[in-house]
Write an enzyme that holds these catalytic residues in place. Structure first.
Site, PDB file in Angstrom:
ATOM      1  N   GLU A 297     -18.794 -68.546 -31.374  1.00 22.72           N
ATOM      2  CA  GLU A 297     -17.735 -69.534 -31.575  1.00 22.72           C
ATOM      3  C   GLU A 297     -17.188 -69.900 -30.200  1.00 22.72           C
ATOM      4  O   GLU A 297     -16.890 -69.016 -29.387  1.00 22.72           O
ATOM      5  CB  GLU A 297     -16.591 -68.984 -32.446  1.00 22.72           C
ATOM      6  CG  GLU A 297     -15.453 -70.002 -32.593  1.00 22.72           C
ATOM      7  CD  GLU A 297     -14.289 -69.515 -33.467  1.00 22.72           C
ATOM      8  OE1 GLU A 297     -14.324 -68.377 -33.957  1.00 22.72           O
ATOM      9  OE2 GLU A 297     -13.337 -70.298 -33.636  1.00 22.72           O
TER      10      GLU A 297
ATOM     11  N   GLU B 212     -13.253 -62.580 -39.961  1.00 20.80           N
ATOM     12  CA  GLU B 212     -12.780 -62.700 -38.584  1.00 20.80           C
ATOM     13  C   GLU B 212     -11.922 -61.505 -38.212  1.00 20.80           C
ATOM     14  O   GLU B 212     -11.288 -60.905 -39.080  1.00 20.80           O
ATOM     15  CB  GLU B 212     -11.897 -63.941 -38.441  1.00 20.80           C
ATOM     16  CG  GLU B 212     -12.616 -65.253 -38.429  1.00 20.80           C
ATOM     17  CD  GLU B 212     -11.641 -66.370 -38.084  1.00 20.80           C
ATOM     18  OE1 GLU B 212     -11.861 -67.021 -37.054  1.00 20.80           O
ATOM     19  OE2 GLU B 212     -10.654 -66.567 -38.819  1.00 20.80           O
TER      20      GLU B 212
HETATM   21  P1  C2E Z   1      -9.458 -69.242 -34.522  1.00 20.22           P
HETATM   22  O1  C2E Z   1     -10.337 -70.431 -34.722  1.00 20.22           O
HETATM   23  O2  C2E Z   1      -9.128 -68.451 -35.720  1.00 20.22           O
HETATM   24  O3  C2E Z   1     -10.158 -68.376 -33.409  1.00 20.22           O
HETATM   25  C1  C2E Z   1     -10.266 -67.011 -33.461  1.00 20.22           C
HETATM   26  C2  C2E Z   1      -9.175 -66.385 -32.678  1.00 20.22           C
HETATM   27  O4  C2E Z   1      -9.141 -64.993 -32.970  1.00 20.22           O
HETATM   28  C3  C2E Z   1      -9.428 -66.486 -31.173  1.00 20.22           C
HETATM   29  O5  C2E Z   1      -8.178 -66.566 -30.543  1.00 20.22           O
HETATM   30  C4  C2E Z   1     -10.066 -65.154 -30.869  1.00 20.22           C
HETATM   31  O6  C2E Z   1      -9.920 -64.756 -29.540  1.00 20.22           O
HETATM   32  C5  C2E Z   1      -9.280 -64.251 -31.792  1.00 20.22           C
HETATM   33  N1  C2E Z   1     -10.047 -63.032 -32.120  1.00 20.22           N
HETATM   34  C6  C2E Z   1     -11.388 -62.899 -32.246  1.00 20.22           C
HETATM   35  N2  C2E Z   1     -11.691 -61.641 -32.602  1.00 20.22           N
HETATM   36  C7  C2E Z   1     -10.496 -60.996 -32.714  1.00 20.22           C
HETATM   37  C8  C2E Z   1     -10.169 -59.646 -33.059  1.00 20.22           C
HETATM   38  O7  C2E Z   1     -11.007 -58.795 -33.327  1.00 20.22           O
HETATM   39  N3  C2E Z   1      -8.871 -59.327 -33.109  1.00 20.22           N
HETATM   40  C9  C2E Z   1      -7.899 -60.233 -32.812  1.00 20.22           C
HETATM   41  N4  C2E Z   1      -6.623 -59.841 -32.867  1.00 20.22           N
HETATM   42  N5  C2E Z   1      -8.189 -61.511 -32.473  1.00 20.22           N
HETATM   43  C10 C2E Z   1      -9.481 -61.858 -32.433  1.00 20.22           C
HETATM   44  P2  C2E Z   1      -7.897 -67.648 -29.489  1.00 20.22           P
HETATM   45  O8  C2E Z   1      -9.100 -67.843 -28.653  1.00 20.22           O
HETATM   46  O9  C2E Z   1      -6.633 -67.286 -28.859  1.00 20.22           O
HETATM   47  O10 C2E Z   1      -7.733 -68.939 -30.349  1.00 20.22           O
HETATM   48  C11 C2E Z   1      -6.662 -69.118 -31.145  1.00 20.22           C
HETATM   49  C12 C2E Z   1      -6.811 -70.342 -31.975  1.00 20.22           C
HETATM   50  O11 C2E Z   1      -6.798 -71.496 -31.152  1.00 20.22           O
HETATM   51  C13 C2E Z   1      -8.112 -70.430 -32.683  1.00 20.22           C
HETATM   52  O12 C2E Z   1      -8.085 -69.676 -33.823  1.00 20.22           O
HETATM   53  C14 C2E Z   1      -8.229 -71.892 -32.964  1.00 20.22           C
HETATM   54  O13 C2E Z   1      -7.472 -72.234 -34.113  1.00 20.22           O
HETATM   55  C15 C2E Z   1      -7.578 -72.488 -31.765  1.00 20.22           C
HETATM   56  N6  C2E Z   1      -8.616 -72.936 -30.846  1.00 20.22           N
HETATM   57  C16 C2E Z   1      -9.267 -72.238 -29.885  1.00 20.22           C
HETATM   58  N7  C2E Z   1     -10.154 -73.022 -29.238  1.00 20.22           N
HETATM   59  C17 C2E Z   1     -10.074 -74.237 -29.829  1.00 20.22           C
HETATM   60  C18 C2E Z   1     -10.742 -75.480 -29.623  1.00 20.22           C
HETATM   61  O14 C2E Z   1     -11.644 -75.625 -28.790  1.00 20.22           O
HETATM   62  N8  C2E Z   1     -10.382 -76.533 -30.415  1.00 20.22           N
HETATM   63  C19 C2E Z   1      -9.423 -76.401 -31.366  1.00 20.22           C
HETATM   64  N9  C2E Z   1      -9.110 -77.461 -32.093  1.00 20.22           N
HETATM   65  N10 C2E Z   1      -8.772 -75.263 -31.590  1.00 20.22           N
HETATM   66  C20 C2E Z   1      -9.112 -74.166 -30.839  1.00 20.22           C
HETATM   67 CA    CA Z   2     -12.124 -70.883 -35.464  1.00 20.40          CA
HETATM   68 CA    CA Z   3     -10.090 -68.509 -37.620  1.00 25.54          CA
END
Ligand code: C2E
Ligand code: CA
Ligand code: CA
Length: 683
Positions: A457, A631
């Site tokens: 992802e 997730e």
């Molecule tokens: P999401 O799509 O649910 O992405 C997964 C989030 O969970 C990511 O946070 C990831 O780092 C985190 N994660 C993955 N595995 C674990 C785990 O084992 N434990 C915990 N506590 N967290 C985990 P991140 O990277 O901070 O992203 C947060 C949100 O930001 C994402 O949630 C998504 O909604 C948004 N996002 C990130 N990149 C993009 C993007 O390129 N475009 C858009 N539109 N939204 C994005």
């Molecule tokens: Ca996602």
């Molecule tokens: Ca998600």
């Protein structure tokens, strides 16, 4: 010419000539200034200035002539016949008044010069009428060539005079115009006098009823006095006019033309003064921003928007009480200031403003209403300078916008710091794509059964030069609110596909797509372009959307989702279980994957409900033949639970944190080995 000079040098007394020229110069300046003023004012004022210019001009011509005549002392008995003498004054005033009237009329362009010609020929008319009243003991004859020249020269200089004053754009042309008139009067007189031939003839009797030189002198002095008086009046009028103009422009510069309210410039002047004057009392700085105003403008046109602004602000303007200040900063932004001792005084004012904006406005084709979001910051509690106070009032206003329509919020340091940070994020994001401070990281997604790598992802990272590392959970909502997500999301898709095209097939890339980005009518088309450009097979791309995408405008969203699927691109439902109508959205579109939100995994073992939701979703996926991905898998307990329930796929720190592109690429090529994978991937 010689005759003229001869006439001047030998036949005139210099003191009179000098006095004549002086009064001529003064009179010309006065009448031309009056004329210039007349051109710029309307109606009664215009008429008054024309009359004054005509009187001043005519009297000037007349006094110049007779002063010079007093210095022209023929050695013969002479006198001035009163009727012709006064008639000549009447002619002079009448012609110059008519001339100025015509020259100042803006009806036809040529009227400027025509008026000048009338004034110029008026000089000749006055001159010869006056001369008719000049009785000598002898015969008076004229050289016709000189007479003709004097008339033409007078007319030409008169024309030049009005032309320069009316059409000249510089201050200098005003003086040229005045000079031309002075020259016209002087020239006319002395040329015509040069043309006079007086042959003394004692047989011609001079009647006793004539005015003597001294009587004429008294008359001339009186008229001169009038010219000087007019000059003084003109000067005063001009001073006043200038003050009026300055006041007028100051008003224009400080007020909004549409509503008549003080504008931004006025606020900049006013606020510091009010802070200084506040002394010990408190001062409320109130930021006001309208809601739905853009809609009125967009849907009903700017005229409707303007009318709403005029009506609503008029209500406020009439309701202002002493000490209250209300200004328009531009668009639908306003600011108000009020000194107070008790908070409810400010709330009463805020309510009055809110009321005025939310009361419906009757317009030709309907009723329009807006509402105002109002934020209040207090001097000196919330800040001691204008910038800080207005910024804090703005922050409170933004919060009020979120909380409810037509209400107000007092600045609250804790609540509004959040808003401030969002503002900083918005500013920083604007240049993020261009300055390259965005990058992608890639988090592995694995199949639970075979423990093999399926793909990654793409997750966005931003290192802001001002704020440092900012989490996507903080900046993505801001990017969505400001619309910047469209540009940023496009960049993400391009980068992600380009990176994935470097991985061996069939490894896939999952990209988060925001609702705003997806709802752009050409989204599917753009997706196709990106795939073509990066050479990535459509089947290797997966779009992750959340339920909110399908809530606001399901019809349009489904249409676009179908276009995406038609390209061969897969669509995953992200954060499943957190939304409102999970099941119905799930059924509304054939999703290719369901991602169970990480909050459920997090609560696993601690909340019975979380356990059953995960179990249910996995079950549902099986029934619908949609793979389910869990997730946020962080530990072996969670992994074991998922494996036991036959969950298809997983993603989480246990299998790998988000990796930089180089590490992700290496992993993509080597793949996971069951025992090695975990330690190696935890960065
Ligand atoms: P999401 O799509 O649910 O992405 C997964 C989030 O969970 C990511 O946070 C990831 O780092 C985190 N994660 C993955 N595995 C674990 C785990 O084992 N434990 C915990 N506590 N967290 C985990 P991140 O990277 O901070 O992203 C947060 C949100 O930001 C994402 O949630 C998504 O909604 C948004 N996002 C990130 N990149 C993009 C993007 O390129 N475009 C858009 N539109 N939204 C994005
Ligand atoms: Ca996602
Ligand atoms: Ca998600």
């Amino acid at each position: 010419m010689l005759t003229v000079l001869n006439c001047l040098v030998t036949e005139h007394d210099y003191r009179f000539v000098a006095a004549a020229l002086a009064i001529c110069a003064l009179g010309c300046v006065v009448s031309m200034r009056l004329f210039a003023r007349a051109r710029n004012v309307r109606r009664a004022k215009h008429a008054a200035f024309i009359v004054m210019a005509g009187v001043a001009g005519g009297m000037t011509i007349w006094t110049t002539h007779f002063l010079a005549m007093l210095g022209f002392i023929p050695d013969v008995e002479h006198g001035f016949e009163p009727n012709f003498t006064l008639l000549s004054l009447g002619f002079a005033i009448a012609t110059s008044m008519a001339g100025f009237l015509i020259a100042a009329s803006r009806e036809r362009a040529w009227m400027v010069e025509a008026g000048g010609i009338i004034i110029g020929t008026g000089i000749a008319l006055m001159h010869f009428t006056g001369m008719r009243g000049f009785v000598v003991a002898g015969t008076v004859s004229y050289d016709p060539a000189f007479v003709a020249f004097s008339i033409v020269a007078g007319a030409a200089l008169g024309m030049l005079a009005t032309n320069r004053v009316a059409r000249g754009t510089t201050g200098r042309s005003q003086y040229v115009g005045m000079g031309a008139l002075i020259l016209g009067i002087g020239m006319m007189h002395f040329t015509a006098m040069g043309a006079v031939q007086i042959t003394p003839d004692p047989r011609v009797a001079v009647p006793g009823q004539l005015m003597s030189d001294s009587v004429l002198a008294i008359l001339v002095v009186a008229v001169t006095g009038l010219v000087v008086l007019l000059g003084a009046v003109t000067h005063l009028a001009e001073e006043q006019g200038q003050q009026d103009t300055v006041a007028h422009y100051r008003h224009l510069a400080m007020h909004d033309p549409l509503t008549g309210l003080p504008n931004r410039a006025a606020v900049r002047d006013e606020l510091p003064v009010r802070l200084k004057q506040a002394g010990g009392t408190s001062l409320a700085i109130i930021a006001i921003d309208l809601n739905r105003f853009k809609e009125i403008n967009d849907v009903y046109g700017h005229a409707a928007g303007d009318a709403v602004l005029i009506q609503t602000t008029a209500r406020i303007k009439t309701s202002l009480i002493e000490g209250e200040f209300f200004a328009r900063l531009g668009g639908d932004e306003f600011i108000a200031v009020k000194p107070f001792t008790r908070e409810n005084e400010v709330e009463e004012f805020a309510a009055r403003i809110s009321d005025a904006f939310s009361r419906p406005n009757e317009l030709g084709n309907g009723r329009f209403s807006t509402s105002a979001s109002i934020g209040i910051a207090v001097y000196p509690k919330d800040g001691d300078n204008v910038d800080e106070l207005t910024m804090r009032a703005d922050l409170a206003m933004y919060r009020s916008k979120k909380v409810s329509d037509g209400n107000w919020c007092w600045f609250d340091a804790d609540a509004d710091e959040d808003g401030r940070r969002r503002g900083q994020i918005a500013i920083g994001l604007r240049s993020a794509v261009a300055e390259g401070s965005l990058r992608l990281v890639f988090q592995p997604q694995i199949s639970m059964k075979k423990r093999e790598l399926l793909g990654f992802e793409a997750l966005l990272r931003w290192t802001s030069s001002a704020l440092g590392e900012v989490s996507p959970s903080d900046f993505i909502p801001v990017a969505e609110q400001t619309g910047m997500i469209v540009e940023i999301g496009d960049w993400v898709l391009m980068q992600a596909c380009r990176e994935a095209s470097q991985w061996p097939a069939p490894l896939s890339i999952a990209v988060n797509v925001s609702p705003i980005q997806l709802m752009r009518p050409n989204f599917a088309e753009r997706l196709k372009e990106i795939l073509t450009e990066t050479g990535l097979a459509a089947t290797r791309l997966e779009i992750e959307i959340t339920e909110t995408t399908l809530i606001d405008n399901p019809g349009q969203a489904l249409l676009i989702l179908r276009q995406i699927k038609a390209l061969g691109v897969r669509v995953a439902m992200d954060d499943f279980g957190t939304g409102y109508s999970s099941l119905s959205t799930l059924f509304s579109f054939p999703f290719d994957k369901i991602k169970v939100d990480r909050s459920f995994l997090n609560a696993l073992g601690r909340q019975a409900q979380a356990t059953s939701v995960i179990e249910m979703v996995i079950e549902l996926g099986h029934k619908l033949s949609i793979p389910v991905l869990a997730e946020g898998v962080e530990n072996d307990f969670q992994a074991a639970f998922l494996k036991d329930r036959r969950c298809d796929e997983a993603q989480g720190f246990l299998y790998g944190r988000p990796l930089d592109s180089g590490t992700a690429r290496t992993l993509a090529h080597t793949g996971l080995s069951p025992d090695e994978a975990t330690p190696r991937l935890i960065a």
